[in-house]
Write an enzyme that holds these catalytic residues in place. Sequence first.
Site, PDB file in Angstrom:
ATOM      1  N   LEU A   1       0.820  -1.212   0.000  1.00 32.85           N
ATOM      2  CA  LEU A   1       0.000   0.000   0.000  1.00 32.85           C
ATOM      3  C   LEU A   1       0.852   1.259   0.000  1.00 32.85           C
ATOM      4  CD1 LEU A   1      -2.803   1.268   0.129  1.00 32.85           C
ATOM      5  CD2 LEU A   1      -2.689   1.106   2.628  1.00 32.85           C
TER       6      LEU A   1
ATOM      7  N   GLN B   1       2.023   1.815  -3.439  1.00 31.48           N
ATOM      8  CA  GLN B   1       0.994   2.153  -4.424  1.00 31.48           C
ATOM      9  C   GLN B   1       0.620   3.631  -4.355  1.00 31.48           C
ATOM     10  OE1 GLN B   1      -2.416  -0.458  -4.101  1.00 31.48           O
ATOM     11  NE2 GLN B   1      -1.111  -2.254  -3.746  1.00 31.48           N
ATOM     12  N   CYS B   2       0.636   4.201  -3.170  1.00 33.13           N
ATOM     13  CA  CYS B   2       0.269   5.608  -3.003  1.00 33.13           C
ATOM     14  C   CYS B   2       1.511   6.488  -3.139  1.00 33.13           C
ATOM     15  CB  CYS B   2      -0.373   5.838  -1.632  1.00 33.13           C
ATOM     16  SG  CYS B   2      -1.896   4.903  -1.379  1.00 33.13           S
ATOM     17  N   THR B   3       1.276   7.738  -3.548  1.00 34.72           N
ATOM     18  CA  THR B   3       2.372   8.703  -3.645  1.00 34.72           C
ATOM     19  C   THR B   3       2.641   9.252  -2.252  1.00 34.72           C
ATOM     20  OG1 THR B   3       1.634   9.280  -5.867  1.00 34.72           O
ATOM     21  CG2 THR B   3       3.177  10.778  -4.809  1.00 34.72           C
ATOM     22  N   VAL B   4       3.624   8.684  -1.580  1.00 34.51           N
ATOM     23  CA  VAL B   4       3.929   9.072  -0.205  1.00 34.51           C
ATOM     24  C   VAL B   4       5.070  10.089  -0.228  1.00 34.51           C
ATOM     25  CG1 VAL B   4       4.618   8.288   2.084  1.00 34.51           C
ATOM     26  CG2 VAL B   4       3.197   6.820   0.622  1.00 34.51           C
TER      27      VAL B   4
END
Length: 699
Positions: free
Chosen positions: A546, A549-552
């Site tokens: 996760l 997958q996200c732009t952190v």
Amino acid sequence: MDLKFATFSSEIELPFYSALFSSKLDHDKLDSSARPVLGLYEPRSHASPEASTRMQILGSALTSDQDESGPLGMTRAEGYIKNVNTIEEFKNTDKNAMIKKAGEQIWDAIQDGTIYSCPSLLASFRILSYADLKKYKFTYWFAFPALHSEPQWKRTGPIGRLTSDESTALVERIGTWRYMVDRREHGFFLAKKVRREAAGPRSSLDDPGVDIGYRWDIGSLRDFETGFFNDAAEEDRYVAFVDPSNYPEYPSWPLRNLLILIRQRYRLNKVQILCYRDTQPRRHEARSTILPLAMDQVGDVELKCMPKVTGWERNGNGDLRPRVANLAEYMDPTRLADQAVDLNLKLMKWRLAPNLDLDAIKNTKCLLLGAGTLGSYVSRNLLGWGVRKITFIDYGSVSYSNPVRQPLFKFEDCHNGGKPKAIQAAEALKEIYPGVDVEGYALSVPMLDHAIHNEAKTKADFDKLKELIDSHDAIFLLMDTRESRWLPTLMGKAANKIVMNAALGFDTYVVMRHGAAPNDGSEETLGCYFCNDVVVAADSMKDQTLDQQCTVTRPGVAAIASALLVELLTSILQHPLKQHAPAPVSTGTGSAVSYERDPPDHPLGLVPHQVRGFLSNFQNMVIRGKSYPQCSACSKPILDAYKEGGWEFVKTALASRDYVAELSGLAEVQRLAEKAAAEMQWSEDEEGMDEEEGEGELI
């Protein structure tokens, strides 16, 4: 009976304010020098006496030249406007000195005779103003300079009037005379009656209609000094002026200066004044009046020095104070927004960047691939620079995590699965500024190493993407994944567009412009986003946790990168070579690295190739990188194959990243690297090693 005069009152058309604001913003800037402005007045039979003496300032008053006099039947007045830079400067301006200087212009023209070339100076005016361009308030004060007569002129008999037939004949004669003289002479003239016995038999050229027993002759003010009245009886001589006053006994303001001319130039202390109030359409009404005037005997009719000057206009309350026009109450909100958007930009040209080409920025059509965090910030910065055409492409929907990081979206946009990002971003931008031409397309950009499940839809997306790239000037790559940027990079390079790219890490970012196809036929250019890759981009979303997958990223990184990206675009647009501008070359080393502007007069400074930022130590690096001959996105083999094959090439490439690797030459580079690694012998320093163990090499 002492003579009284009806003062002028100012009447400004709304378009004049817009013209003045535009002139101040675009041309005058900090220059507060007085500039010419054209005033107009006319007899208005339908107006009340209080509203009759209007000095009208039309929308074109700033641009009208000396040969123009406005609509038919209107008389011109010569004016100047001094539009100062601050309200304090307005308050501190010496009003007495200003009106005295205006009076001196009239006095000097009378003294040296130049008044005959421009009699409209006798009705001149001045405007002192301050235009608040932010609040759309216009503070102004009119002055109608009048030279005082001392001793005063007095009326010596009853007011005379013309018959309807006399008035008709007079209007016709004046109309004919006006065709032959400069328009600046129309407001002041001489008139005389030529009696029938002196004029001889009536001819076909005389006034038509009823025979009034004489004919009117009209002359310019200068004709007095060449004997215009020599053959006329004293009671048949008139000095005339266009009189807008509807007061039965009070002539209008311009007569005051005309009486000074009569005294100084004509040496008269007795005169008949024809107050010309008739117009061509209503010539039968006979509204003109005749004033017999005289002044007390003096030793010398001619004045030795300029008399007293007055004439500042009173406001609506009758006070000697300026007027204030609040234009925001009258202007269309959309138009107000248009002017407000451009305000700060145009102010840059006043002092800081006078050579800035704002139109080049404003007219650039921008295509944003990605309407998320980067897309939101980039679009807002583009609006700030005055860009009027923005198009979004995004296939996603607004989720509940978006609004706090993506300023174009609200909580309501997340309900029911979320609104399409591209569509909603366009609507939000329109709400922020209605004047922007913005569209949004829910379009899936074909990506490398992503399987094609519906070829017809994927091809339709490709065709639409190509159409949009071809119709825009600058392409922004603002998507989440690396592979989604491959096809737009290729298409933008093939179409010779400006391609801007921003990518984020947790606390790092890269902002860059892609190299454009060289104009000189060479192959060397600046690199693109993929020029440092040694492998072809693959599906980066496969088998990701996760957090992957996200732009952190740190929340401020996107805003910083977006701002730098838009600033880089504006710098490109100010360079004479646009997207072909070379990257700056550094001079010096270490901490003393510096760059020179190219060209030296570039209004915004450098046009770098890449800016890499590191938020952990708050540093930026300006980097220049050449294009890679084996680049998977912009190399010559890839470009040639795309230009030749179009969709068929793209379809093959999407299905097989190995095809792209072989075509670009990356696969061969990898094979050569593997071969070199296999042939390389690794050795270690034998000193201090135990020779008995026999470990001298490692393969």
